[in-house]
Each structure stands twice: as C-alpha cells, then as structure tokens.
Design a protein around this motif. Structure first.
Motif, PDB file in Angstrom:
ATOM      1  N   ARG A  92      87.864  22.192  35.801  1.00  0.00           N
ATOM      2  CA  ARG A  92      88.496  22.482  37.082  1.00  0.00           C
ATOM      3  C   ARG A  92      87.485  22.310  38.218  1.00  0.00           C
ATOM      4  NH1 ARG A  92      93.625  22.389  37.288  1.00  0.00           N
ATOM      5  NH2 ARG A  92      94.025  24.305  38.475  1.00  0.00           N
ATOM      6  N   LYS A  93      87.952  21.801  39.339  1.00  0.00           N
ATOM      7  CA  LYS A  93      87.115  21.667  40.532  1.00  0.00           C
ATOM      8  C   LYS A  93      87.141  23.008  41.265  1.00  0.00           C
ATOM      9  CE  LYS A  93      86.314  18.892  44.694  1.00  0.00           C
ATOM     10  NZ  LYS A  93      86.870  17.865  45.624  1.00  0.00           N
ATOM     11  N   VAL A  94      86.003  23.686  41.303  1.00  0.00           N
ATOM     12  CA  VAL A  94      85.949  25.080  41.744  1.00  0.00           C
ATOM     13  C   VAL A  94      84.958  25.260  42.887  1.00  0.00           C
ATOM     14  CG1 VAL A  94      85.492  27.461  41.025  1.00  0.00           C
ATOM     15  CG2 VAL A  94      86.466  25.835  39.388  1.00  0.00           C
ATOM     16  N   VAL A  95      85.307  26.108  43.838  1.00  0.00           N
ATOM     17  CA  VAL A  95      84.355  26.544  44.859  1.00  0.00           C
ATOM     18  C   VAL A  95      84.469  28.056  45.007  1.00  0.00           C
ATOM     19  CG1 VAL A  95      85.948  26.224  46.818  1.00  0.00           C
ATOM     20  CG2 VAL A  95      83.457  26.152  47.192  1.00  0.00           C
ATOM     21  N   VAL A  96      83.324  28.711  45.172  1.00  0.00           N
ATOM     22  CA  VAL A  96      83.264  30.158  45.405  1.00  0.00           C
ATOM     23  C   VAL A  96      82.860  30.378  46.857  1.00  0.00           C
ATOM     24  CG1 VAL A  96      82.275  32.357  44.675  1.00  0.00           C
ATOM     25  CG2 VAL A  96      82.495  30.481  43.022  1.00  0.00           C
ATOM     26  N   LEU A  97      83.628  31.184  47.577  1.00  0.00           N
ATOM     27  CA  LEU A  97      83.353  31.474  48.978  1.00  0.00           C
ATOM     28  C   LEU A  97      82.987  32.945  49.132  1.00  0.00           C
ATOM     29  CD1 LEU A  97      86.434  29.658  50.596  1.00  0.00           C
ATOM     30  CD2 LEU A  97      84.192  28.690  50.013  1.00  0.00           C
ATOM     31  N   ASP A  98      81.920  33.215  49.880  1.00  0.00           N
ATOM     32  CA  ASP A  98      81.495  34.603  50.099  1.00  0.00           C
ATOM     33  C   ASP A  98      81.000  34.751  51.528  1.00  0.00           C
ATOM     34  OD1 ASP A  98      79.940  37.160  50.004  1.00  0.00           O
ATOM     35  OD2 ASP A  98      80.454  37.033  47.883  1.00  0.00           O
ATOM     36  N   HIS A  99      81.381  35.852  52.160  1.00  0.00           N
ATOM     37  CA  HIS A  99      80.986  36.062  53.560  1.00  0.00           C
ATOM     38  C   HIS A  99      79.540  36.522  53.693  1.00  0.00           C
ATOM     39  CE1 HIS A  99      81.035  40.566  53.650  1.00  0.00           C
ATOM     40  NE2 HIS A  99      81.736  40.367  52.540  1.00  0.00           N
ATOM     41  N   ALA A 100      78.941  36.978  52.607  1.00  0.00           N
ATOM     42  CA  ALA A 100      77.570  37.502  52.662  1.00  0.00           C
ATOM     43  C   ALA A 100      76.548  36.378  52.776  1.00  0.00           C
ATOM     44  CB  ALA A 100      77.287  38.345  51.427  1.00  0.00           C
ATOM     45  N   ASN A 101      75.300  36.785  53.002  1.00  0.00           N
ATOM     46  CA  ASN A 101      74.240  35.783  53.152  1.00  0.00           C
ATOM     47  C   ASN A 101      73.655  35.336  51.819  1.00  0.00           C
ATOM     48  OD1 ASN A 101      73.067  38.262  52.618  1.00  0.00           O
ATOM     49  ND2 ASN A 101      71.278  37.902  53.912  1.00  0.00           N
ATOM     50  N   LYS A 102      73.934  36.090  50.747  1.00  0.00           N
ATOM     51  CA  LYS A 102      73.485  35.674  49.425  1.00  0.00           C
ATOM     52  C   LYS A 102      74.440  36.221  48.378  1.00  0.00           C
ATOM     53  CE  LYS A 102      70.042  39.410  48.930  1.00  0.00           C
ATOM     54  NZ  LYS A 102      68.602  39.696  48.700  1.00  0.00           N
ATOM     55  N   VAL A 103      74.413  35.639  47.200  1.00  0.00           N
ATOM     56  CA  VAL A 103      75.384  35.995  46.154  1.00  0.00           C
ATOM     57  C   VAL A 103      74.839  37.124  45.278  1.00  0.00           C
ATOM     58  CG1 VAL A 103      76.202  33.622  46.150  1.00  0.00           C
ATOM     59  CG2 VAL A 103      74.517  34.328  44.447  1.00  0.00           C
ATOM     60  N   GLY A 104      75.761  37.778  44.571  1.00  0.00           N
ATOM     61  CA  GLY A 104      75.386  38.743  43.537  1.00  0.00           C
ATOM     62  C   GLY A 104      74.583  39.929  44.003  1.00  0.00           C
ATOM     63  N   LYS A 105      74.863  40.431  45.204  1.00  0.00           N
ATOM     64  CA  LYS A 105      74.054  41.537  45.732  1.00  0.00           C
ATOM     65  C   LYS A 105      74.126  42.790  44.857  1.00  0.00           C
ATOM     66  CE  LYS A 105      73.731  40.496  50.663  1.00  0.00           C
ATOM     67  NZ  LYS A 105      73.955  41.034  52.024  1.00  0.00           N
ATOM     68  N   LYS A 106      75.314  43.080  44.335  1.00  0.00           N
ATOM     69  CA  LYS A 106      75.457  44.290  43.518  1.00  0.00           C
ATOM     70  C   LYS A 106      74.728  44.131  42.186  1.00  0.00           C
ATOM     71  CE  LYS A 106      78.994  47.829  43.358  1.00  0.00           C
ATOM     72  NZ  LYS A 106      80.427  48.130  43.498  1.00  0.00           N
ATOM     73  N   ILE A 107      74.695  42.914  41.674  1.00  0.00           N
ATOM     74  CA  ILE A 107      73.931  42.646  40.450  1.00  0.00           C
ATOM     75  C   ILE A 107      72.461  42.926  40.693  1.00  0.00           C
ATOM     76  CG2 ILE A 107      73.175  40.836  38.854  1.00  0.00           C
ATOM     77  CD1 ILE A 107      75.893  39.482  39.293  1.00  0.00           C
ATOM     78  N   LEU A 108      71.962  42.464  41.838  1.00  0.00           N
ATOM     79  CA  LEU A 108      70.536  42.575  42.141  1.00  0.00           C
ATOM     80  C   LEU A 108      70.081  44.017  42.333  1.00  0.00           C
ATOM     81  CD1 LEU A 108      70.202  39.558  44.608  1.00  0.00           C
ATOM     82  CD2 LEU A 108      69.365  39.674  42.254  1.00  0.00           C
ATOM     83  N   MET A 109      70.956  44.872  42.887  1.00  0.00           N
ATOM     84  CA  MET A 109      70.520  46.246  43.170  1.00  0.00           C
ATOM     85  C   MET A 109      70.839  47.226  42.055  1.00  0.00           C
ATOM     86  SD  MET A 109      73.435  48.260  43.715  1.00  0.00           S
ATOM     87  CE  MET A 109      72.857  49.577  44.748  1.00  0.00           C
ATOM     88  N   SER A 110      71.687  46.843  41.111  1.00  0.00           N
ATOM     89  CA  SER A 110      72.135  47.797  40.102  1.00  0.00           C
ATOM     90  C   SER A 110      71.042  48.113  39.086  1.00  0.00           C
ATOM     91  CB  SER A 110      73.363  47.252  39.369  1.00  0.00           C
ATOM     92  OG  SER A 110      73.011  46.148  38.576  1.00  0.00           O
ATOM     93  N   GLY A 111      71.174  49.294  38.481  1.00  0.00           N
ATOM     94  CA  GLY A 111      70.225  49.696  37.445  1.00  0.00           C
ATOM     95  C   GLY A 111      68.794  49.742  37.910  1.00  0.00           C
ATOM     96  N   GLY A 112      68.605  50.147  39.170  1.00  0.00           N
ATOM     97  CA  GLY A 112      67.244  50.202  39.697  1.00  0.00           C
ATOM     98  C   GLY A 112      66.592  48.837  39.778  1.00  0.00           C
TER      99      GLY A 112
END
Length: 398
Positions: free
Chosen positions: A27-47
C-alpha cells in the motif's frame, strides 16, 4: 493533490506500526503528524528506556466499556510477535519487574526500529503537518485532507492521534473530533495512570512524608495492586498509585495495606506476649520507616501509643493499629490530571468500530487505532502492546 492508498494521522506507536504493516502489503502510505518529531511518547516513556511490552499480556489487563473488544487484536499480534521484531533488529532489552520489558540503552533505539520498518516498507512520514479539514466524498468514498503541507487524498484514513495525556508533547482531542464528525460516539475521558492529589490533613500528611516509598497493596472498586507507593508534596504516586488510578473516579476512596505480607496483629501479639519493653516505633521499624510510623500514629490519633511499651498494650490497641495499617483509607481530592497522566481512560466508543479491522462500522475506509479508542491498559508495557496490536491489525486491512 497528493494521492495515497492510506493516510495515517499520528506518528506515534500505533500509527508507525500501522504504516509499516500496510506498506509491507504494497500500500502507498503516508503518516502525517503536527508535531516537530515523531514518537515523542516512545522517547519519554519508561524513563527514556521505553517499557515496550510485557511478558504477561491478557485481556484482563485492559479497561473498556466493552472488555471483549481488545481480545481479537491481542491474540493476532502478541507480545511475542513484537519481541521477535525487536530481536530481528538486534535490540538489547531486559525485564525489569513483573514481566516489564525495557530497552537496555535508550528508547530511541526502539523508535529507530519502527522508522526502519516504515522506510523498508516505503511508508512516508511528514511532520509539522496540521490537518485543517477532512472530507469524505459520498460518490467515490475517497477522503480529502486539507493540511498545512497541501491536499492529500486517500482510500483509507487511519486516526492514530492518541489521547489527551501530556499536552506539552502535543496531545489534543483531535481524534475525538474526527470521530464525532463522522457520527461515532465518544465515551467519558479521564486522566489515568496518574498520581493522586490531596487536600487538608491528608495533604499535610503526604507532605510530611514526601519522598518516602513503601511496598503496599492499594485497593479501589474491587481491584488491587501490590507495588511501590510514593508520598509526594501533592499526594501519592509510584506504580501502585498509578495502577489504581485506572479504577478510581472522583469521590471514591482507596484503601492501602502497608504490610501486605504480614499479619501485624499477630506480630504485635507475639511481641506483647514476650513482655517486650521496647517502644512500638522501634519494633515496627523492622518493617516500616520510623518517619512513616510516627506520622501515621499522629494522623490517626494514636500518638499516645508511641511511648507505651507493647507489654502494656490492650487488645483494642492492637486492633486499632492493625486495622489502620492493613486498611488505611485515603480520600484523594483528585489527580494531577492530563499534565502528568500516562494515558487517557475512555475514548471512541468501540461499539462503533470493528474489533477485527478497526474500521468504523458506519463509515467505510475510516479506521481508529491505539489510545484514541476506549481501551486503556495497565502500567507496565500494556498500552504499547495495544498500540502494536491495533496498529498491526488495522494495517492488514487499510
């Protein structure tokens, strides 16, 4: 006009997982996000090390108005499937406690795996992309998204916008707005996996004990968790408090057992029968911090027992102490709210969404995945596993 098979709104855990899965299907896919970078919650989780799943995943680890909704996805994409993915990429990880799996080094290692999967699948990602409007054409069934980066058109639109927790990282209620636009119901939403706040005497007690952490069993509305509990300058936090917050509603009280592994009435009776002349604070300090014992006796009007040798205690004294230590009632005033909440309890009513495909039952081509749905997991990697599972399962159909 930029044409895609699938547009995904939200570059978090669920959105990236869905993008990689759909892209691998061609499938031809695009992900759109209003933030300045992706996966912010991944980066901050679990300390900063991301508690990405758990060895023990069961439907009972999740809350929803429909407790059966999560079963299909969790069985079709399990924790073992995600563990296999991270092992394929050589991610070093470890079990911390209670089956919780963390990255050995940093959460960015996990995010890089998801980005690599998206890249290999040909899925595109665009940040700084505000969605201005969404329309569905009744004749073609195609979706048109007007954004700050131009106009996109797609057959399948996936909403993976997350909940309301931690607005400083960009969380908004946009996903709920989309659901309402297309006629889906949204259930009550509350901050969850969140510290409690107190007022009055309870706040004074918490502040006097701020920084004290104890192993405890916390109970509310028939659910219990035995983990660490931490006093703060606002109330209580720690894993036990966060876990039970999933089951707490304003006005509810919670009960705390500070000695879940010990029957303190029997221990006190043994000390008394030994004719102990030691002060109770000294004896109880074998099991609890002295600072805690003193504050607790004062709070419950039992200060007169501090200087009274155990040999002189009455049965009534033992009963009072045992009752308050095993069934300490607490009345939170509230929680710290979405500012510090890890997740949002409630969300898009799952009665309007297919548990197999995650497509809206009333709107073909519209999908909802991850935290935006009324599915809330326990603390310990459960919410990330829901993101992986729902993202993967939707990615098989979009």
């Amino acid at each position: 006009m930029q044409n895609y098979d699938c547009v995904i709104i939200g570059a978090g855990a669920a959105g990236l997982m869905c993008a990689a899965t759909a892209g691998q299907r061609g499938r031809k896919v695009v992900v759109l996000d209003h933030a300045n970078k992706v996966g912010k919650k991944i980066l901050m989780s679990g300390g900063g090390r991301c508690n990405f799943t758990n060895y023990e995943i069961e439907p009972g680890n999740y809350l929803s108005a429909n407790p059966h909704f999560c079963k299909s996805a969790l069985s079709r994409y399990t924790q073992w499937d995600f563990i296999a993915l991270v092992e394929k990429h050589g991610l070093a990880y470890h079990e911390k406690t209670l089956g919780q799996l963390f990255c050995d080094h940093k959460a960015k290692d996990l995010l890089n795996i998801l980005l690599a999967e998206c890249e290999s699948a040909g899925a595109e990602i665009r940040t700084h992309c505000d969605i201005l409007s969404i329309e569905r054409h009744p004749d073609t069934g195609l979706y048109t998204l007007t954004t700050g980066l131009g106009v996109y058109q797609c057959q399948s639109l996936v909403v993976a916008t997350g909940g309301l927790s931690i607005p400083t990282m960009g969380a908004t209620g946009f996903g709920y707005d989309i659901a309402k636009q297309f006629g889906l119901k949204v259930t009550r939403r509350d901050a969850a996996l969140v510290p409690f706040t107190f007022k009055g005497p309870w706040l004074a007690l918490a502040q006097s004990l701020a920084g004290v952490a104890l192993a405890a069993r916390v109970t509310c509305n028939g659910q219990s968790f035995a983990e660490a509990l931490l006093f703060t300058h606002k109330g209580i936090s720690g894993p036990a408090a966060l876990q039970i917050s999933n089951y707490w509603y304003p006005g509810d009280s919670i009960s705390v057992d500070w000695l879940p592994q010990l029957k303190i009435d029997e221990q006190l009776a043994r000390w008394r029968s030994a004719a102990s002349k030691a002060q109770p604070v000294t004896l109880l300090a074998e099991h609890l911090p002295k600072r805690f014992i003193t504050a607790w006796l004062d709070h419950f009007g039992l200060a007169h027992l501090k200087e009274k040798p155990l040999a002189d205690w009455r049965n009534e004294d033992i009963g009072q102490v045992a009752d308050t230590l095993h069934r300490w009632p607490m009345q939170p005033t509230g929680t710290e709210g979405y500012r510090t909440a890890e997740v949002t309890r409630g969300g898009i009513d799952t009665d309007g969404v297919s548990s197999k495909t995650f497509e809206a039952k009333n709107t073909p081509g519209l999908y909802f995945i991850g935290e935006v749905l009324d599915v809330t997991g326990w603390l310990g990697g459960y919410n990330f596993q829901w993101a992986w599972a729902s993202g993967y399962c939707a990615g098989e159909y979009v």
